[in-house]
Scaffold this motif. Sequence first.
Motif, short mmCIF file in Angstrom:
data_model
loop_
_atom_site.label_atom_id
_atom_site.label_comp_id
_atom_site.label_asym_id
_atom_site.label_seq_id
_atom_site.Cartn_x
_atom_site.Cartn_y
_atom_site.Cartn_z
N ARG A 1 0.83 -1.21 0.00
CA ARG A 1 0.00 0.00 0.00
C ARG A 1 0.86 1.26 0.00
O ARG A 1 0.53 2.26 -0.63
N GLU A 2 1.98 1.20 0.68
CA GLU A 2 2.86 2.38 0.76
C GLU A 2 3.58 2.68 -0.55
O GLU A 2 4.27 3.69 -0.65
N ASP A 3 3.42 1.82 -1.57
CA ASP A 3 3.98 2.12 -2.89
C ASP A 3 3.06 3.01 -3.71
O ASP A 3 3.41 3.43 -4.81
N THR A 4 1.88 3.29 -3.18
CA THR A 4 0.92 4.12 -3.90
C THR A 4 1.46 5.53 -4.13
O THR A 4 2.07 6.13 -3.24
N GLY A 5 1.24 6.04 -5.33
CA GLY A 5 1.67 7.39 -5.65
C GLY A 5 1.69 7.61 -7.15
O GLY A 5 1.40 6.70 -7.92
N VAL A 6 2.05 8.82 -7.54
CA VAL A 6 2.27 9.11 -8.95
C VAL A 6 3.75 8.85 -9.24
O VAL A 6 4.63 9.36 -8.54
N TYR A 7 3.99 8.04 -10.24
CA TYR A 7 5.35 7.66 -10.61
C TYR A 7 5.78 8.44 -11.85
O TYR A 7 5.04 8.52 -12.83
N TYR A 8 6.98 8.98 -11.77
CA TYR A 8 7.55 9.77 -12.85
C TYR A 8 8.87 9.15 -13.29
O TYR A 8 9.66 8.72 -12.44
N CYS A 9 9.13 9.16 -14.58
CA CYS A 9 10.48 8.87 -15.05
C CYS A 9 11.14 10.19 -15.41
O CYS A 9 10.47 11.17 -15.76
N ALA A 10 12.45 10.20 -15.30
CA ALA A 10 13.21 11.41 -15.56
C ALA A 10 14.55 11.03 -16.18
O ALA A 10 15.04 9.92 -15.97
N ALA A 11 15.11 11.96 -16.92
CA ALA A 11 16.39 11.74 -17.59
C ALA A 11 17.34 12.88 -17.27
O ALA A 11 16.93 14.04 -17.21
N ALA A 12 18.60 12.52 -17.06
CA ALA A 12 19.62 13.51 -16.74
C ALA A 12 20.81 13.34 -17.67
O ALA A 12 21.34 12.23 -17.80
N ARG A 13 21.24 14.44 -18.26
CA ARG A 13 22.40 14.40 -19.14
C ARG A 13 23.65 14.57 -18.27
O ARG A 13 24.26 15.64 -18.22
N THR A 14 24.02 13.49 -17.59
CA THR A 14 25.15 13.54 -16.70
C THR A 14 25.70 12.13 -16.52
O THR A 14 25.05 11.16 -16.89
N LEU A 15 26.89 12.04 -15.98
CA LEU A 15 27.47 10.73 -15.70
C LEU A 15 26.87 10.16 -14.42
O LEU A 15 26.39 10.90 -13.56
N GLY A 16 26.93 8.85 -14.31
CA GLY A 16 26.39 8.23 -13.11
C GLY A 16 24.89 8.36 -13.06
O GLY A 16 24.23 8.38 -14.10
N PHE A 17 24.34 8.41 -11.86
CA PHE A 17 22.89 8.62 -11.71
C PHE A 17 22.65 9.54 -10.53
O PHE A 17 22.83 9.18 -9.39
N PRO A 18 22.24 10.76 -10.81
CA PRO A 18 21.94 11.69 -9.72
C PRO A 18 20.81 11.16 -8.85
O PRO A 18 19.86 10.56 -9.36
N LEU A 19 20.92 11.36 -7.56
CA LEU A 19 19.88 10.90 -6.64
C LEU A 19 18.84 11.98 -6.38
O LEU A 19 17.73 11.68 -5.94
N ASN A 20 19.17 13.22 -6.65
CA ASN A 20 18.25 14.32 -6.35
C ASN A 20 17.42 14.67 -7.56
O ASN A 20 17.94 14.83 -8.68
N TRP A 21 16.13 14.87 -7.38
CA TRP A 21 15.23 15.12 -8.50
C TRP A 21 15.59 16.38 -9.25
O TRP A 21 15.36 16.48 -10.45
N ASP A 22 16.18 17.37 -8.57
CA ASP A 22 16.46 18.64 -9.23
C ASP A 22 17.67 18.58 -10.14
O ASP A 22 18.04 19.58 -10.77
N GLU A 23 18.31 17.42 -10.22
CA GLU A 23 19.44 17.26 -11.14
C GLU A 23 19.01 16.64 -12.47
O GLU A 23 19.84 16.39 -13.34
N TYR A 24 17.71 16.39 -12.61
CA TYR A 24 17.20 15.76 -13.83
C TYR A 24 16.67 16.83 -14.78
O TYR A 24 16.05 17.81 -14.36
N ASP A 25 16.93 16.59 -16.08
CA ASP A 25 16.63 17.61 -17.09
C ASP A 25 15.24 17.43 -17.72
O ASP A 25 14.61 18.42 -18.10
N TYR A 26 14.81 16.21 -17.87
CA TYR A 26 13.55 15.94 -18.55
C TYR A 26 12.66 15.06 -17.68
O TYR A 26 13.16 14.13 -17.02
N TRP A 27 11.37 15.33 -17.75
CA TRP A 27 10.40 14.60 -16.92
C TRP A 27 9.20 14.16 -17.73
O TRP A 27 8.77 14.86 -18.65
#
Length: 124
Positions: A88-114
């Motif tokens: 039940r705690e998985d409920t929510g709106v799920y978004y994919c995002a893409a970041a033009r950077t190396l690795g994988f940023p953990l913070n949402w504000d580092e992503y360029d496209y949503w």
Amino acid sequence: QVQLVESGGGLVHPGGSLRLSCTASGFTLASVAIGWFRQAPGKEREGVSYMASTDESTYEIDSVKGRFTISRDSAKNTAYLEMSSLKREDTGVYYCAAARTLGFPLNWDEYDYWGQGTQVTVSS
């Protein structure tokens, strides 16, 4: 036009499974880091699963580890989030995002496209 379009959300019983898809246009998903985020009502946006652009290494937060799997299909320019043993705690709106950077940023504000988001509701 750069765009991410999610699909695959829905209503599922606890213990069930869903597969979310995220199709990109205007750029190549294989060249960016991918993140899946979710936001429940009244809560902050939370990153749940990530994939690096370089070596396709992945990372999941502890609460979904062993239940969620991120992947991508370069031929289809699509990323996926396979979710099983949903709670039940998985409920929510799920978004994919893409970041033009190396690795994988953990913070949402580092992503360029949503994407626009897809609703996942886990309920009996």
